[in-house]
Motif scaffolding. Sequence first.
Motif, PDB file in Angstrom:
ATOM      1  N   ASN A  18      34.845 -27.692  -2.351  1.00 23.08           N
ATOM      2  CA  ASN A  18      34.700 -29.652  -1.794  1.00 23.08           C
ATOM      3  C   ASN A  18      35.553 -29.752  -1.607  1.00 23.08           C
ATOM      4  OD1 ASN A  18      32.613 -28.644  -0.463  1.00 23.08           O
ATOM      5  ND2 ASN A  18      31.078 -29.493  -1.819  1.00 23.08           N
ATOM      6  N   GLU A  19      37.053 -30.121  -3.142  1.00 22.30           N
ATOM      7  CA  GLU A  19      37.162 -30.508  -3.298  1.00 22.30           C
ATOM      8  C   GLU A  19      38.320 -30.707  -4.491  1.00 22.30           C
ATOM      9  OE1 GLU A  19      38.257 -35.038  -5.397  1.00 22.30           O
ATOM     10  OE2 GLU A  19      36.288 -34.621  -5.606  1.00 22.30           O
ATOM     11  N   PRO A  83      39.815 -33.657  -9.861  1.00 16.92           N
ATOM     12  CA  PRO A  83      38.680 -33.082  -9.486  1.00 16.92           C
ATOM     13  C   PRO A  83      38.174 -32.077  -9.947  1.00 16.92           C
ATOM     14  CG  PRO A  83      40.309 -32.416  -8.013  1.00 16.92           C
ATOM     15  CD  PRO A  83      40.955 -32.862  -8.933  1.00 16.92           C
ATOM     16  N   LYS A  84      36.802 -31.289  -9.776  1.00 19.91           N
ATOM     17  CA  LYS A  84      36.937 -29.927 -10.576  1.00 19.91           C
ATOM     18  C   LYS A  84      37.834 -29.019 -10.580  1.00 19.91           C
ATOM     19  CE  LYS A  84      33.918 -28.088 -13.159  1.00 19.91           C
ATOM     20  NZ  LYS A  84      33.716 -27.980 -14.553  1.00 19.91           N
ATOM     21  N   THR A  85      38.475 -28.378  -9.096  1.00 18.53           N
ATOM     22  CA  THR A  85      38.585 -27.594  -9.052  1.00 18.53           C
ATOM     23  C   THR A  85      40.681 -28.408  -8.905  1.00 18.53           C
ATOM     24  OG1 THR A  85      37.198 -26.404  -7.999  1.00 18.53           O
ATOM     25  CG2 THR A  85      39.319 -25.632  -7.941  1.00 18.53           C
ATOM     26  N   CYS A 107      38.759 -29.314 -16.334  1.00 14.91           N
ATOM     27  CA  CYS A 107      38.746 -28.809 -14.773  1.00 14.91           C
ATOM     28  C   CYS A 107      38.595 -26.977 -14.427  1.00 14.91           C
ATOM     29  CB  CYS A 107      39.981 -29.030 -13.987  1.00 14.91           C
ATOM     30  SG  CYS A 107      40.220 -30.665 -14.436  1.00 14.91           S
ATOM     31  N   ASP A 108      37.830 -26.238 -13.926  1.00 17.64           N
ATOM     32  CA  ASP A 108      38.264 -25.288 -13.533  1.00 17.64           C
ATOM     33  C   ASP A 108      40.105 -25.413 -12.483  1.00 17.64           C
ATOM     34  OD1 ASP A 108      36.314 -24.913 -13.717  1.00 17.64           O
ATOM     35  OD2 ASP A 108      35.058 -24.598 -11.961  1.00 17.64           O
ATOM     36  N   VAL A 109      40.305 -24.167 -13.670  1.00 14.57           N
ATOM     37  CA  VAL A 109      41.981 -24.154 -13.604  1.00 14.57           C
ATOM     38  C   VAL A 109      42.553 -23.091 -12.824  1.00 14.57           C
ATOM     39  CG1 VAL A 109      44.581 -24.404 -14.155  1.00 14.57           C
ATOM     40  CG2 VAL A 109      42.713 -26.162 -15.150  1.00 14.57           C
ATOM     41  N   VAL A 110      43.471 -23.177 -11.652  1.00 12.57           N
ATOM     42  CA  VAL A 110      43.805 -21.934 -11.493  1.00 12.57           C
ATOM     43  C   VAL A 110      45.009 -21.488 -10.846  1.00 12.57           C
ATOM     44  CG1 VAL A 110      43.567 -19.936  -8.700  1.00 12.57           C
ATOM     45  CG2 VAL A 110      41.557 -21.505  -9.565  1.00 12.57           C
ATOM     46  N   LEU A 111      45.918 -21.314 -11.483  1.00 15.27           N
ATOM     47  CA  LEU A 111      47.466 -21.071 -11.396  1.00 15.27           C
ATOM     48  C   LEU A 111      47.756 -19.948 -10.692  1.00 15.27           C
ATOM     49  CD1 LEU A 111      49.690 -21.988 -12.248  1.00 15.27           C
ATOM     50  CD2 LEU A 111      49.657 -19.923 -14.523  1.00 15.27           C
ATOM     51  N   ILE A 112      48.446 -20.563  -9.529  1.00 14.03           N
ATOM     52  CA  ILE A 112      49.492 -19.307  -8.565  1.00 14.03           C
ATOM     53  C   ILE A 112      50.521 -19.219  -8.922  1.00 14.03           C
ATOM     54  CG2 ILE A 112      49.364 -18.305  -6.963  1.00 14.03           C
ATOM     55  CD1 ILE A 112      46.966 -18.127  -7.124  1.00 14.03           C
ATOM     56  N   ASP A 113      51.712 -18.373  -9.629  1.00 10.80           N
ATOM     57  CA  ASP A 113      52.746 -18.520 -10.063  1.00 10.80           C
ATOM     58  C   ASP A 113      53.266 -17.092 -10.015  1.00 10.80           C
ATOM     59  OD1 ASP A 113      54.954 -19.645 -11.194  1.00 10.80           O
ATOM     60  OD2 ASP A 113      54.423 -20.092 -13.305  1.00 10.80           O
TER      61      ASP A 113
END
Length: 333
Positions: A18-19, A83-85, A107-113
């Motif tokens: 959601n965020e 936020p959380k994400t 946080c729930d960290v996502v990486l695109i690189d």
Amino acid sequence: MEPTRESVKNLLKFLKNNEILFLCHHNADPDAVGGCIALKYLAKTLNPSGNFKISTNSISKLSRNILEEIDEDVEVVEYPKLPKTVVLVDTSSINQLSVDENKLKDCDVVLIDHHKKTDLVNLCKFYIVDEKSPSTCEIISEIFRKLNVFPPKNIRIALLCGILYDTKHLKLANERTFGILAYLIKGISFQKILYLLSQESDRSKRIAHLKACSRMEIREVDGISVALSHVSSHEASCAKTIVSIGADIAFVVAVRKREGEVRVSARCRKNISKKVHLGSLMEKIGKELGGEGGGHKEAAGLNAPYGGKKDKDEVIKEVLNLCFKRFKEEWEK
């Protein structure tokens, strides 16, 4: 690693939240901004009622032009609310962000690189890092293709600008790049993309280039010209310019007292990168200076703390000497 159906499926689990804050490196370039815009669109498609923001602590002039053209906004702020994400885009080290690292760990960290992997991946719950990809926007375009989602024109303009910017107007493009360009270009003028990426440099950047060249010191290692210089800003484009006028490799330092940091940008010719990976080199030097670094084979950088205890000129000299020493060691292995 090129995105697979499985990795894309895992990414969607996070993009449905959601965020989400899409966060990119300082002086965000068209590849970072274009990637964030496209991922935000995808998240909005998956969750129309979601709250999604793009944030950076600074943004390049070219990126501002692109945002104005496609009528998109990026929040420019120091230490944004997390936020959380949090999705990190086109970012290879934590020092490239203005963010509270302790809060980021929650946080729930996502990486695109598409840079060389660094310790940043240890903070991530999930990541897609494809070092062989010439741009992050190309990775994200491939994600859209895997999902069979054809983005609208303004999103495709953002992706095209990112791809052309990071491939140096296709000089670094590969076979997959041209396939993705063909996929994205429908109904879009290629000349328009080139125009958006060819705005004249502002005066401050031109002056920085002149200063970098006038302050340049040339050293040699086995007949290789190593250029060392320093400026107050625009260190990345200064290093690029120094290589374009004849140096084999360039290290340009910028000490920022107000921000309390030292930045180094490094650029080199392809024949140098075959033996010394600049991303790996800057990662090692960054850690030695108490900071972080990383990047590509031919283009990399680092950020390190500057406490102000030492004189600025003394710090510049020490950092440049360290860069030269570590490069020489790597080259002579």
